[in-house]
Design a protein around this motif. Structure first.
Motif, mmCIF file in Angstrom:
data_model
loop_
_atom_site.group_PDB
_atom_site.id
_atom_site.type_symbol
_atom_site.label_atom_id
_atom_site.label_comp_id
_atom_site.label_asym_id
_atom_site.label_seq_id
_atom_site.Cartn_x
_atom_site.Cartn_y
_atom_site.Cartn_z
ATOM 1 N N PRO A 78 42.833 -13.115 16.553
ATOM 2 C CA PRO A 78 43.843 -13.296 15.510
ATOM 3 C C PRO A 78 44.370 -14.728 15.438
ATOM 4 C CG PRO A 78 44.741 -12.025 17.336
ATOM 5 C CD PRO A 78 43.278 -12.174 17.593
ATOM 6 N N VAL A 79 44.741 -15.137 14.234
ATOM 7 C CA VAL A 79 45.320 -16.458 14.005
ATOM 8 C C VAL A 79 46.773 -16.252 13.600
ATOM 9 C CG1 VAL A 79 45.186 -18.528 12.598
ATOM 10 C CG2 VAL A 79 43.104 -17.333 13.233
ATOM 11 N N VAL B 128 50.989 -0.843 27.214
ATOM 12 C CA VAL B 128 51.330 0.104 26.154
ATOM 13 C C VAL B 128 50.307 1.231 26.198
ATOM 14 C CG1 VAL B 128 51.678 0.420 23.690
ATOM 15 C CG2 VAL B 128 52.272 -1.748 24.748
ATOM 16 N N ARG C 34 56.706 -12.292 19.311
ATOM 17 C CA ARG C 34 55.398 -11.747 18.929
ATOM 18 C C ARG C 34 54.402 -11.905 20.074
ATOM 19 N NH1 ARG C 34 53.760 -14.113 13.204
ATOM 20 N NH2 ARG C 34 52.323 -12.352 13.214
ATOM 21 N N ALA D 42 61.074 -16.214 17.233
ATOM 22 C CA ALA D 42 60.313 -15.123 16.614
ATOM 23 C C ALA D 42 58.872 -15.121 17.129
ATOM 24 C CB ALA D 42 60.330 -15.269 15.099
ATOM 25 N N ARG E 19 54.932 -9.292 22.752
ATOM 26 C CA ARG E 19 54.376 -8.004 22.351
ATOM 27 C C ARG E 19 52.870 -7.958 22.554
ATOM 28 N NH1 ARG E 19 57.008 -4.406 19.432
ATOM 29 N NH2 ARG E 19 59.211 -4.856 19.633
ATOM 30 N N MET E 20 52.219 -9.044 22.139
ATOM 31 C CA MET E 20 50.764 -9.062 22.298
ATOM 32 C C MET E 20 50.394 -9.052 23.773
ATOM 33 S SD MET E 20 49.760 -11.702 19.300
ATOM 34 C CE MET E 20 48.034 -11.670 19.661
ATOM 35 N N LEU F 274 42.893 -4.294 14.859
ATOM 36 C CA LEU F 274 43.958 -4.098 13.868
ATOM 37 C C LEU F 274 44.364 -5.413 13.219
ATOM 38 C CD1 LEU F 274 46.443 -1.783 15.776
ATOM 39 C CD2 LEU F 274 44.873 -1.117 13.988
ATOM 40 N N MET F 275 44.326 -6.450 14.031
ATOM 41 C CA MET F 275 44.815 -7.753 13.559
ATOM 42 C C MET F 275 43.785 -8.488 12.721
ATOM 43 S SD MET F 275 47.874 -8.289 14.789
ATOM 44 C CE MET F 275 48.138 -10.024 15.048
ATOM 45 N N GLY G 184 47.769 3.986 25.437
ATOM 46 C CA GLY G 184 47.038 4.365 24.233
ATOM 47 C C GLY G 184 46.586 3.218 23.361
ATOM 48 N N ILE G 185 47.007 2.007 23.672
ATOM 49 C CA ILE G 185 46.588 0.857 22.867
ATOM 50 C C ILE G 185 45.897 -0.144 23.797
ATOM 51 C CG2 ILE G 185 47.322 -0.991 21.333
ATOM 52 C CD1 ILE G 185 48.268 1.351 19.999
ATOM 53 N N PHE H 288 41.348 -2.622 20.756
ATOM 54 C CA PHE H 288 41.827 -1.874 19.593
ATOM 55 C C PHE H 288 42.829 -2.711 18.811
ATOM 56 C CE2 PHE H 288 45.134 1.238 18.080
ATOM 57 C CZ PHE H 288 44.416 1.653 16.972
ATOM 58 N N PHE H 289 43.712 -3.349 19.540
ATOM 59 C CA PHE H 289 44.749 -4.137 18.884
ATOM 60 C C PHE H 289 44.142 -5.294 18.093
ATOM 61 C CE2 PHE H 289 48.277 -7.198 18.788
ATOM 62 C CZ PHE H 289 49.203 -6.387 18.163
ATOM 63 N N ILE I 36 50.532 -5.663 25.304
ATOM 64 C CA ILE I 36 49.371 -4.830 24.994
ATOM 65 C C ILE I 36 48.148 -5.302 25.779
ATOM 66 C CG2 ILE I 36 47.743 -4.238 23.164
ATOM 67 C CD1 ILE I 36 50.301 -4.442 21.295
#
Lengths: 763, 177
Positions: free
Chosen positions: B129-130, B159, B147, B143, B150-151, B170-171, B161-162, B166-167, B154
């Motif tokens: 992800p960028v 977390v 973020r 902010a 959170r990443m 999503l991104m 189940g994640i 997978f994450f 994961i």
């Protein structure tokens, strides 16, 4: 000063400036009088307000004197003044520059300096320095501009000075008090088009000045000739497309539909200084906010070019004196019978004068004026929307705080602006395409933090378009932010997507009404296109909701927002007359069914009840009409509903969830596995007595029914007591549960049976 | 001189390690401070490097890296080249969701010297992800720190189940495909 003005422009006496508009300059004039001056001054008294401020402004008195000396010096300069080794000139120039950039210049000062800069008496470098510091403190008198233009005809000043002057004129266009005489010079400006260097700026100026009556066949021909000679220039195209917009019958050539920017930004040189002066004036007095505002001059039809975040006002202050003066001023000016917008105060006035209203020159000013918004809504003139969108697009882009870090100090103003835009969209019940463009452009770079609530509210007004177009530009950046941001951000996104869905559905309902009127053609979206877009949006929300519930561990708060979204979705058929029903994905349904909170469970029950009502209605419609309907719900929707309802009834009522659930992603479990869990009475662990969301109610019920029994024997709740317990739950506000049980569960016998069966809708 | 590998060491209980790679050390410092100020339920180790490979001698005391964030300043072509030169020193398994590109300096788009397309291509090429941000602004820095936390959570497997893979799926942006 006044004398000076009168000598050259006798008509200047005509303009009556409303007192509140010239606070600052009036003060300056007052100050000048106190010095040993040779000039006569009109104003004799310092206004009260300024007196209070004068303490803090004491230090400024000296500078005022210096400024006055400098102005007198420049005014008296008759012959050519050499620049080199001329300390007096240097000193005066420096004074003018510092004061102008700090607090702006009065109309009279501007007049003097403009004249001297364009007369060719000074060296070019001095001229350009003067022009660069011509920042108005309040307004610019039209007469000064006209006399400055007259200097251009004399031809004393060099080409670069002319160019700079034109740029200045474009940048300051909105500060000029009236523009009638300037409009009279339209032909003169048009003739200057042939100068290749000036051409782009002249085009820009003409673009600002052009009204319908200026579009003449010979001008169109001239422009087309020029285009043939110079090639496809964006500035010529801009002017031509404006002509075409105003008089489509005169311009027959085809023009490219949209260009990103027609003109170079002319105001960059002055913008910072204008902002400084504006902010300073604001601090000085609240009323002086109007200093920078156009007087709402009713005749001109030009685009708002200037990008000031403070919205231009088109109504005058409620201050009585101000108003009466404004009326005089308007009377003097009104040649034709159009009604000046600044007088528009009441709705009845709007009704009386609706045939002779014209929009203010600064389109942005309509945002704060609800009467004009009413008018705008009812005239449905494409060009008006174009003007508004153009201005808004520019402003949004210029002032955006996250891809221009220099704007960050003005974040509050930007927020206010976004709020106003949002309110206007709500008022007109319409999404603006300029906002859509802005969102698409800026969302990928957004951090999800600045102006969060404002941006998300704007998202809810994105106009309905094909989803495939929207997906890469809106959904993907939003999803990226959504997955990496906090719970609150997730909830806000869901809420704005719910609003977006509702806006689209409302729009569809409106469209249905309009379609009965054949004169107004519906937008070029077909019903199937609409159904597809709405369905895609719902699927998108279903997807991000499923992921979010996993990321946030099925938290109640998030589930509430998700189910709130589905409360709209489940009623699309009956409430909005759109043949579409999308069931929630299992990733949303099961967490809600097994949630720990009675609020979520109650919401889910209500939603399932509404799904049932909608599906039954659809089925009945199909049966009645007998004809093949263009759209009908697929059997899959019914099947999905039936699977969910079986799981729900099995869970809450018949205590057979683990056996009867036939959904592939459901909670069916082999008896072997269940045995291994060693949980006693595993079967009924999710019925309305034992469900974790409802157990609290069961305990309270037991305590009330058998106060002496402390063992909490849940098995007591059966038979007749089961019914009492249900009644108890209903009185606790679980209305969704009530509706669900009464509609979806067919109870064999009211008297003593707990065994019952769920009703399925058979396909 | 060795590859940074995601799975060659055992994870430490209740902690996660983040590696910031970029040319602007002051900015990295500020970002790291912002991350450490965040409220979190686990311990965060932040390692800062101007470029890869990491020196081999202290490798044994370095914890397992859960997420690598490459910082690219859009005003400096050098920062992009530096990141490009560092990427070969990252084990391929990292690109299964444990790398992200942090594009900084977005607040000065008009002084942009790195092409946006080049950056997006890089993210696409490395399946990572960028994220765009402006670290000079305090609010956006906070902010962004949130973020990243959170990443990291994961990627470190905190977390249920994640997974990181997978994450990152999503991104992913479908436009890039």
């Amino acid at each position: 000063m006044k004398q000076r003005g009168n000598a050259k422009n006798p008509k200047q006496a005509l303009h009556v400036r409303p007192s509140s508009q010239t606070d600052l300059s009036a003060w300056q004039i007052g100050e000048r009088k106190s010095g040993p001056k040779t000039v006569d001054l009109k104003s004799t008294q310092k206004p009260e307000k300024e007196k209070q401020q004068s303490v803090s402004e004491q230090a400024g008195n000296n500078t005022e004197d210096y400024l006055e000396q400098a102005l007198t010096y420049f005014e008296r300069a008759k012959d050519h003044i050499p620049l080199r080794k001329n300390e007096v000139l240097q000193k005066h120039l420096a004074t003018v520059e510092t004061i102008a950039l700090q607090r702006g210049l009065s109309p009279e000062g501007l007049d003097v300096l403009l004249n001297v800069a364009l007369s060719g008496r000074l060296a070019d470098t001095v001229n350009s320095r003067i022009l660069k510091c011509l920042i108005p403190a309040s307004i610019i008198a039209e007469s000064s501009v006209v006399s400055a233009v007259s200097w251009l005809c004399v031809g004393n000043c060099s080409c670069s000075t002319q160019l700079l002057f034109l740029r200045w004129l474009i940048a300051m266009f909105d500060f000029i008090d009236h523009k009638e005489k300037l409009h009279a010079l339209y032909g003169f400006f048009f003739c200057s088009l042939q100068d290749e260097k000036l051409c782009p700026y002249i085009c820009h100026l003409l673009y600002l000045l052009t009204r319908k009556e200026n579009v003449k066949p010979f001008r169109v021909r001239r422009l087309i000739d020029l285009q043939a000679k110079m090639g496809m220039q964006p500035h010529l195209q801009a002017l031509l497309s404006l002509y075409k917009l105003l008089c489509p019958e005169l311009v027959s050539i085809t023009l490219p539909a949209k260009a990103k920017s027609y003109f170079k930004n002319s105001e960059r040189l002055w913008k910072a200084a204008i902002n400084t002066v504006r902010r300073r004036n604001q601090a000085t007095s609240l009323t002086s906010q109007q200093l920078i505002l156009d007087i709402g001059h009713p005749q001109s039809r030009k685009r708002k070019w200037n990008t000031q975040l403070i919205l231009p006002a088109c109504t005058m202050d409620t201050n009585k004196i101000t108003r009466s003066k404004a009326i005089i001023h308007a009377d003097i000016l009104s040649h034709s019978e159009s009604f000046p917008v600044e007088e528009l105060q009441t709705f009845s006035q709007l009704l009386k004068n609706i045939h002779r209203l014209e929009f203010p020159s600064q389109m942005g000013s309509v945002l704060r004026n609800s009467l004009l918004l009413h008018y705008m809504n009812c005239v449905k003139d494409e060009s008006i929307y174009l003007r508004l969108y153009y201005w808004m697009g520019q402003t949004l882009q210029e002032e955006c705080t996250w891809y221009k870090i220099d704007n960050q100090q003005y974040e509050e103003e930007f927020k206010d602006f976004l709020d106003i835009v949002y309110k206007t969209e709500c008022f007109l019940q319409e999404g603006f395409s300029s906002c859509e463009e802005f969102l698409y452009k800026s969302l990928p770079l957004w951090d999800g933090f600045c102006c969060r609530s404002q941006i998300l509210r704007l998202v809810s007004w994105i106009p309905l378009s094909s989803f495939s177009e929207m997906k890469p530009r809106l959904c993907e950046p939003l999803a990226q932010l959504f997955f990496t941001s906090s719970l609150y951000f997730k909830c806000s996104v869901l809420e704005s997507l719910k609003d977006l869905l509702q806006n689209w559905l409302n729009w569809h309902v409106m469209q249905l009404d309009i379609e009965s009127d054949p004169k107004i053609s519906p937008l070029n979206t077909t019903l199937s296109g609409l159904v597809n877009s709405v369905a895609e949006l719902i699927h998108f929300v279903g997807w991000i909701s499923t992921v979010a519930l996993r990321l946030e561990n099925n938290v109640t708060f998030l589930l509430y927002f998700i189910l709130d979204f589905y409360e709209t979705v489940c009623d699309v058929y009956l409430k909005y007359n759109l043949p579409l029903l999308v069931m929630p994905p299992p990733g949303v349904f099961y967490p809600a069914l097994l949630s720990m909170d009675s609020v979520n469970l109650n919401q889910l029950c209500y939603i399932m009840y509404r799904y049932r009502t909608n599906l039954v209605a659809a089925k009945e419609n199909e049966l009645i009409k007998k004809t093949i309907l263009q759209f009908k719900f697929s059997s899959q929707t019914y099947q999905e509903y039936n699977q969910y309802i079986m799981a729900m009834v099995g869970c809450l009522w018949t205590s057979s969830a683990f056996q009867k659930d036939i959904h592939p992603q459901g909670i069916r479990l082999d008896p072997e596995v269940l045995k291994k869990t060693r949980v006693q009475e595993v079967r009924n662990s999710f019925n309305i007595v034992h469900h974790p969301a409802l157990m609290g109610y069961a305990i309270l019920f037991l305590q009330q029914a058998w106060p002496e029994d402390k063992t909490l024997n849940f098995s007591l709740i059966k038979g007749r007591r089961w019914n009492w317990y249900l009644e108890y739950l209903y009185t606790q506000g679980l209305q969704g549960l009530k509706l669900f049980i009464e509609s979806s569960i067919n109870r064999v016998s009211q008297a003593s049976q707990t065994k019952s069966d769920n009703v399925q809708i058979k396909v | 001189m060795s590859l940074v590998r995601p799975f060659d060491k055992l994870p430490t209980l209740n902690s996660a390690a983040l590696l910031l790679v970029g040319t602007d050390e002051k900015q990295q410092q500020q970002l790291a401070e912002a991350i450490l100020k965040e409220k979190k339920t686990f311990k965060i180790n932040i390692h800062v490097a101007t470029s890869l490979p990491l020196p081999a001698e202290r490798d044994h005391i370095r914890p397992r890296i859960d997420l690598i964030a490459f910082l690219i300043n859009i005003q400096s072509k050098y920062s992009l080249r530096n990141v490009e030169a560092s990427l070969p020193h990252v084990d391929a398994n990292f690109f299964l969701g444990k790398v992200c590109f942090l594009i900084t300096g977005v607040g000065r788009m008009n002084h942009c010297s790195v092409e946006m397309n080049a950056v997006r291509k890089l993210g696409n090429l490395y399946c990572s992800p960028v994220i765009f941000c402006e670290l000079d602004s305090e609010g956006i820095r906070v902010a962004t720190a949130q973020r990243l936390v959170r990443m990291l959570q994961i990627c470190a497997g905190h977390v249920p189940g994640i997974s990181a893979l997978f994450f990152s799926s999503l991104m992913k942006n479908s436009i890039d495909e």
